[in-house]
Design a protein around this motif. Sequence first.
Motif, PDB file in Angstrom:
ATOM      1  N   HIS A  58       0.835  -1.207   0.000  1.00 44.07           N
ATOM      2  CA  HIS A  58       0.000   0.000   0.000  1.00 44.07           C
ATOM      3  C   HIS A  58       0.870   1.258   0.000  1.00 44.07           C
ATOM      4  CE1 HIS A  58      -3.385   2.588   0.930  1.00 44.07           C
ATOM      5  NE2 HIS A  58      -2.744   3.043   1.977  1.00 44.07           N
ATOM      6  N   HIS A  59       1.897   1.252   0.810  1.00 39.09           N
ATOM      7  CA  HIS A  59       2.823   2.390   0.892  1.00 39.09           C
ATOM      8  C   HIS A  59       3.483   2.652  -0.457  1.00 39.09           C
ATOM      9  CE1 HIS A  59       5.787   5.092   2.668  1.00 39.09           C
ATOM     10  NE2 HIS A  59       6.763   4.326   2.227  1.00 39.09           N
ATOM     11  N   HIS A  60       3.929   1.609  -1.111  1.00 38.97           N
ATOM     12  CA  HIS A  60       4.607   1.756  -2.393  1.00 38.97           C
ATOM     13  C   HIS A  60       3.634   2.151  -3.503  1.00 38.97           C
ATOM     14  CE1 HIS A  60       8.408  -0.740  -1.238  1.00 38.97           C
ATOM     15  NE2 HIS A  60       8.316   0.419  -0.621  1.00 38.97           N
ATOM     16  N   THR A  61       2.410   1.667  -3.429  1.00 44.00           N
ATOM     17  CA  THR A  61       1.413   2.077  -4.423  1.00 44.00           C
ATOM     18  C   THR A  61       1.173   3.581  -4.350  1.00 44.00           C
ATOM     19  OG1 THR A  61       0.331  -0.091  -4.387  1.00 44.00           O
ATOM     20  CG2 THR A  61      -0.963   1.759  -5.202  1.00 44.00           C
ATOM     21  N   GLY A  62       1.110   4.112  -3.130  1.00 42.51           N
ATOM     22  CA  GLY A  62       0.949   5.552  -2.964  1.00 42.51           C
ATOM     23  C   GLY A  62       2.103   6.320  -3.573  1.00 42.51           C
ATOM     24  N   GLU A  63       3.315   5.838  -3.379  1.00 39.51           N
ATOM     25  CA  GLU A  63       4.478   6.506  -3.975  1.00 39.51           C
ATOM     26  C   GLU A  63       4.442   6.416  -5.499  1.00 39.51           C
ATOM     27  OE1 GLU A  63       7.786   5.979  -0.411  1.00 39.51           O
ATOM     28  OE2 GLU A  63       7.808   4.581  -2.101  1.00 39.51           O
ATOM     29  N   ASP A  64       4.049   5.254  -6.012  1.00 37.44           N
ATOM     30  CA  ASP A  64       3.991   5.087  -7.472  1.00 37.44           C
ATOM     31  C   ASP A  64       3.008   6.058  -8.115  1.00 37.44           C
ATOM     32  OD1 ASP A  64       5.835   3.038  -7.322  1.00 37.44           O
ATOM     33  OD2 ASP A  64       4.348   1.440  -7.350  1.00 37.44           O
ATOM     34  N   HIS A  65       1.935   6.395  -7.394  1.00 38.34           N
ATOM     35  CA  HIS A  65       0.898   7.252  -7.961  1.00 38.34           C
ATOM     36  C   HIS A  65       1.082   8.732  -7.642  1.00 38.34           C
ATOM     37  CE1 HIS A  65      -2.057   3.588  -8.102  1.00 38.34           C
ATOM     38  NE2 HIS A  65      -1.165   3.573  -9.078  1.00 38.34           N
ATOM     39  N   LEU A  66       1.647   9.035  -6.470  1.00 41.19           N
ATOM     40  CA  LEU A  66       1.628  10.421  -5.998  1.00 41.19           C
ATOM     41  C   LEU A  66       3.003  11.010  -5.704  1.00 41.19           C
ATOM     42  CD1 LEU A  66      -1.410  10.113  -3.555  1.00 41.19           C
ATOM     43  CD2 LEU A  66      -1.374  11.296  -5.757  1.00 41.19           C
ATOM     44  N   LEU A  67       4.039  10.196  -5.761  1.00 40.46           N
ATOM     45  CA  LEU A  67       5.384  10.721  -5.498  1.00 40.46           C
ATOM     46  C   LEU A  67       6.215  10.778  -6.771  1.00 40.46           C
ATOM     47  CD1 LEU A  67       7.556  11.758  -3.602  1.00 40.46           C
ATOM     48  CD2 LEU A  67       8.079   9.381  -2.969  1.00 40.46           C
ATOM     49  N   TRP A  68       6.457   9.621  -7.383  1.00 41.57           N
ATOM     50  CA  TRP A  68       7.339   9.604  -8.567  1.00 41.57           C
ATOM     51  C   TRP A  68       6.798  10.460  -9.720  1.00 41.57           C
ATOM     52  CZ3 TRP A  68      10.451   8.028  -5.348  1.00 41.57           C
ATOM     53  CH2 TRP A  68      10.386   6.806  -4.672  1.00 41.57           C
ATOM     54  N   PRO A  69       5.512  10.362 -10.083  1.00 38.84           N
ATOM     55  CA  PRO A  69       5.037  11.165 -11.223  1.00 38.84           C
ATOM     56  C   PRO A  69       5.091  12.668 -10.974  1.00 38.84           C
ATOM     57  CG  PRO A  69       3.507   9.374 -10.734  1.00 38.84           C
ATOM     58  CD  PRO A  69       4.453   9.456  -9.584  1.00 38.84           C
ATOM     59  N   VAL A  70       4.961  13.070  -9.704  1.00 36.15           N
ATOM     60  CA  VAL A  70       5.043  14.494  -9.379  1.00 36.15           C
ATOM     61  C   VAL A  70       6.487  14.959  -9.368  1.00 36.15           C
ATOM     62  CG1 VAL A  70       4.572  16.225  -7.598  1.00 36.15           C
ATOM     63  CG2 VAL A  70       2.884  14.436  -8.076  1.00 36.15           C
TER      64      VAL A  70
END
Length: 222
Positions: A58-70
């Motif tokens: 869950h933590h990594h999914t959040g990063e994949d969607h909201l951290l790396w693309p930003v």
Amino acid sequence: MTTTPALTDTRDMLVVHASIRRQFGEAPGLVRGVADGDTARATVVADHLQLLGDLVHHHHTGEDHLLWPVLQPRLPAEVAATVQRMEAQHEGIAEQQGAVTTALAAWRGTAGPDEREALATAFEALTGRITDHLAAEEEHILPLAAVHMTPAEWARLGEAGIGGLPKSQLPLVFGMVMYRADPEVIRGMLAHAPLLPRLLMPFMAPRVYARYARRLFGTATP
């Protein structure tokens, strides 16, 4: 006079990482502490390992969607590859988690010695990958996020992390995160929560986690 822009506060990620390190570091010992054939105890430990795997996913999914693309489009070319490396590490962690899931299923029903050691070894390999990734994030990504992301963008990452969890799990998970954490950072993490959770969680979550820890570790302070 030039004003230096304020940095976005990313300390909440350090608190989450500290909890992940602690829980994953303790897990192989829990597995190896289960007696041969004790399937009741194996179920308790297996459920805990499953929870840890779900939380990291869950933590990594959040990063994949909201951290790396930003973050990636805003980085200088010479450091943009750092984000790609973090994404590749996520893939490696997911691959090793698959091996843990297979070993966990085999051990859960039998609590056999061979299955126990296979699971503990697989989980240690997973922990190694996660530990390396967390260290790389803290060294390379958090300083970049502090400069290149706004507080609102960073807050959305945290809100997604909380909002995506089943409500029944929130007190336990937040209790894990709060354990030994800086109270100031915890207050910041709760600052944008609705009023009732913001008021209740500091009291409820530690109690829920203490009960859970007694069942899992035999003590409220593992």
